[in-house]
Design a protein around this motif. Structure first.
Motif, mmCIF file in Angstrom:
data_model
loop_
_atom_site.group_PDB
_atom_site.id
_atom_site.type_symbol
_atom_site.label_atom_id
_atom_site.label_comp_id
_atom_site.label_asym_id
_atom_site.label_seq_id
_atom_site.Cartn_x
_atom_site.Cartn_y
_atom_site.Cartn_z
ATOM 1 N N THR A 96 43.147 78.501 73.303
ATOM 2 C CA THR A 96 42.037 78.549 72.354
ATOM 3 C C THR A 96 42.381 77.773 71.086
ATOM 4 N N ALA A 97 41.372 77.602 70.246
ATOM 5 C CA ALA A 97 41.609 76.940 68.956
ATOM 6 C C ALA A 97 42.697 77.676 68.177
ATOM 7 N N LEU A 98 42.616 78.996 68.151
ATOM 8 C CA LEU A 98 43.610 79.785 67.432
ATOM 9 C C LEU A 98 45.007 79.592 68.011
ATOM 10 N N ALA A 99 45.114 79.630 69.326
ATOM 11 C CA ALA A 99 46.419 79.477 69.983
ATOM 12 C C ALA A 99 46.989 78.081 69.768
ATOM 13 N N ASN A 100 46.132 77.061 69.711
ATOM 14 C CA ASN A 100 46.601 75.703 69.460
ATOM 15 C C ASN A 100 47.241 75.587 68.086
ATOM 16 N N VAL A 101 46.651 76.224 67.099
ATOM 17 C CA VAL A 101 47.198 76.153 65.737
ATOM 18 C C VAL A 101 48.474 76.985 65.633
ATOM 19 N N MET A 102 48.500 78.116 66.341
ATOM 20 C CA MET A 102 49.666 79.002 66.288
ATOM 21 C C MET A 102 50.904 78.411 66.957
ATOM 22 N N GLU A 103 50.714 77.518 67.911
ATOM 23 C CA GLU A 103 51.803 77.047 68.778
ATOM 24 C C GLU A 103 53.024 76.573 67.993
ATOM 25 N N LYS A 114 52.281 87.792 64.530
ATOM 26 C CA LYS A 114 51.250 88.351 63.663
ATOM 27 C C LYS A 114 51.057 87.468 62.427
ATOM 28 N N GLN A 115 52.168 87.012 61.836
ATOM 29 C CA GLN A 115 52.088 86.124 60.675
ATOM 30 C C GLN A 115 51.475 84.782 61.066
ATOM 31 N N ALA A 116 51.886 84.280 62.229
ATOM 32 C CA ALA A 116 51.366 83.000 62.713
ATOM 33 C C ALA A 116 49.857 83.081 62.935
ATOM 34 N N GLU A 117 49.412 84.195 63.497
ATOM 35 C CA GLU A 117 47.976 84.361 63.739
ATOM 36 C C GLU A 117 47.199 84.434 62.431
ATOM 37 N N GLN A 118 47.729 85.167 61.474
ATOM 38 C CA GLN A 118 47.052 85.289 60.180
ATOM 39 C C GLN A 118 46.920 83.927 59.494
ATOM 40 N N LYS A 119 48.012 83.170 59.491
ATOM 41 C CA LYS A 119 47.985 81.852 58.851
ATOM 42 C C LYS A 119 47.039 80.905 59.592
ATOM 43 N N SER A 120 47.051 80.956 60.918
ATOM 44 C CA SER A 120 46.203 80.085 61.725
ATOM 45 C C SER A 120 44.722 80.401 61.512
ATOM 46 N N ARG A 121 44.402 81.684 61.418
ATOM 47 C CA ARG A 121 43.016 82.085 61.140
ATOM 48 C C ARG A 121 42.555 81.515 59.798
ATOM 49 N N GLY A 143 34.299 66.498 66.999
ATOM 50 C CA GLY A 143 34.592 66.739 65.593
ATOM 51 C C GLY A 143 35.283 68.065 65.364
ATOM 52 N N GLN A 144 34.844 69.077 66.113
ATOM 53 C CA GLN A 144 35.487 70.392 65.997
ATOM 54 C C GLN A 144 36.920 70.352 66.517
ATOM 55 N N GLN A 145 37.145 69.638 67.619
ATOM 56 C CA GLN A 145 38.506 69.513 68.144
ATOM 57 C C GLN A 145 39.427 68.825 67.132
ATOM 58 N N GLN A 146 38.895 67.805 66.480
ATOM 59 C CA GLN A 146 39.725 67.100 65.504
ATOM 60 C C GLN A 146 40.014 67.980 64.300
ATOM 61 N N ARG A 147 39.090 68.853 63.937
ATOM 62 C CA ARG A 147 39.345 69.779 62.835
ATOM 63 C C ARG A 147 40.405 70.817 63.220
ATOM 64 N N VAL A 148 40.418 71.221 64.490
ATOM 65 C CA VAL A 148 41.505 72.089 64.971
ATOM 66 C C VAL A 148 42.837 71.355 64.832
ATOM 67 N N ALA A 149 42.839 70.061 65.202
ATOM 68 C CA ALA A 149 44.067 69.265 65.115
ATOM 69 C C ALA A 149 44.548 69.147 63.668
ATOM 70 N N ILE A 150 43.622 69.044 62.729
ATOM 71 C CA ILE A 150 43.997 68.972 61.313
ATOM 72 C C ILE A 150 44.597 70.303 60.866
ATOM 73 N N ALA A 151 43.970 71.411 61.289
ATOM 74 C CA ALA A 151 44.517 72.737 60.955
ATOM 75 C C ALA A 151 45.915 72.894 61.531
ATOM 76 N N ARG A 152 46.118 72.415 62.747
ATOM 77 C CA ARG A 152 47.438 72.492 63.384
ATOM 78 C C ARG A 152 48.472 71.699 62.586
ATOM 79 N N ALA A 153 48.092 70.517 62.112
ATOM 80 C CA ALA A 153 49.018 69.694 61.329
ATOM 81 C C ALA A 153 49.362 70.370 60.003
ATOM 82 N N LEU A 154 48.385 71.004 59.384
ATOM 83 C CA LEU A 154 48.610 71.678 58.106
ATOM 84 C C LEU A 154 49.465 72.933 58.252
ATOM 85 N N ALA A 155 49.430 73.542 59.429
ATOM 86 C CA ALA A 155 50.073 74.841 59.638
ATOM 87 C C ALA A 155 51.568 74.833 59.342
ATOM 88 N N ILE A 156 52.218 73.713 59.608
ATOM 89 C CA ILE A 156 53.676 73.675 59.460
ATOM 90 C C ILE A 156 54.124 73.294 58.041
#
Length: 250
Positions: A96-103, A114-121, A143-156
């Motif tokens: 899912t989008a959430l799991a992609n960002v959490m990875e 739990k922390q990873a999920e909170q930050k990803s949300r 566009g939504q997929q690319q926004r998930v990718a941006i969130a994933r990049a920001l996560a770290i």
């Protein structure tokens, strides 16, 4: 924050990057323009060794790597300093989008789930996808997929964000939503290098503009310098070609 010294890249006998040197200050947004085949995307991928430079020095913050002597641990460390957004999203299709960002948070940074999920949300809400947490990539627009990718990049929490033509694979009506998010990220003071063909966007977000052609930096300067007073004939030709209706320069 970033310093490149005499970066060369060969693909067999093809000399793609011909001694690129540049400096990016902390919090600066650098936009790289140029025709297809000029070496823009290769340069971006060499910064985090997705493509290994043939020679040259790559420095991000306090980490300095000589391409000819780099060990695996150097490359891993360098990649931890960067977050990259690609043309084609590269999301995990079965997550899912959430799991992609959490990875990256769970696997690379070893963060508690739990922390990873909170930050990803929080990050998905930031990019306007708080109602799409449980959607799979196939259920999202480009566009939504690319926004998930941006969130994933920001996560770290990267020291630098690299964007490789982030809207080139999108339908025209979806470009605006992605550019809006990238602009928001830029306004928050992130250090960014953006390869793009979106001229209006480049003028809005860039602190510094680089024009590349044939593996070299032909010209660089402020938005005013490049878009309104370019010195090189090749730069003028490019700007006229990408938007012939606009009088970019005097």
């Amino acid at each position: 924050m970033i310093k490149l010294e005499q970066v060369h890249k060969y693909f067999h006998k093809n000399h793609v990057l011909k001694g690129i040197s540049l400096t990016v200050a902390k919090g600066e947004v650098v936009v790289i323009l140029g025709p297809s085949g000029s070496g823009k995307s290769t340069l971006l991928r060499c910064i985090n060794f997705l493509e290994r430079p043939t020679s040259g020095i790559i420095q991000i913050d306090d980490l300095c790597v000589d391409a000819e002597k780099a060990h695996k641990r150097d490359i891993v460390s360098l990649r931890k300093y960067t977050g990259m957004v690609f043309q084609h999203y590269y999301l995990f299709k079965n997550r899912t989008a959430l799991a992609n960002v959490m990875e990256g948070l769970v696997v690379v940074q070893k963060l508690d789930r739990k922390q990873a999920e909170q930050k990803s949300r929080q990050l998905l809400e930031k990019v306007g996808l708080g109602d799409r947490l449980d959607y799979y990539p196939s259920q999202l627009s480009g566009g939504q997929q690319q926004r998930v990718a941006i969130a994933r990049a920001l996560a770290i929490n990267p020291k630098v964000l690299l964007f490789d033509e982030p809207t080139s694979a999108l339908d025209p009506e979806l470009v605006g939503e992605v550019l809006s998010v990238i602009k928001q990220v830029a306004e928050e003071g992130n250090t960014m290098i953006v390869v793009t063909h979106e001229m209006n966007f480049a003028q809005e977000v860039a602190d510094h503009v680089i024009f590349m052609d044939d593996g070299v930096i032909m010209e660089e300067g402020t938005v005013e310098d490049i878009f309104h007073h370019p010195k090189e004939e090749r730069t003028k030709q490019f700007l006229q070609r990408v938007n012939p209706a606009a009088m970019y320069y005097i």
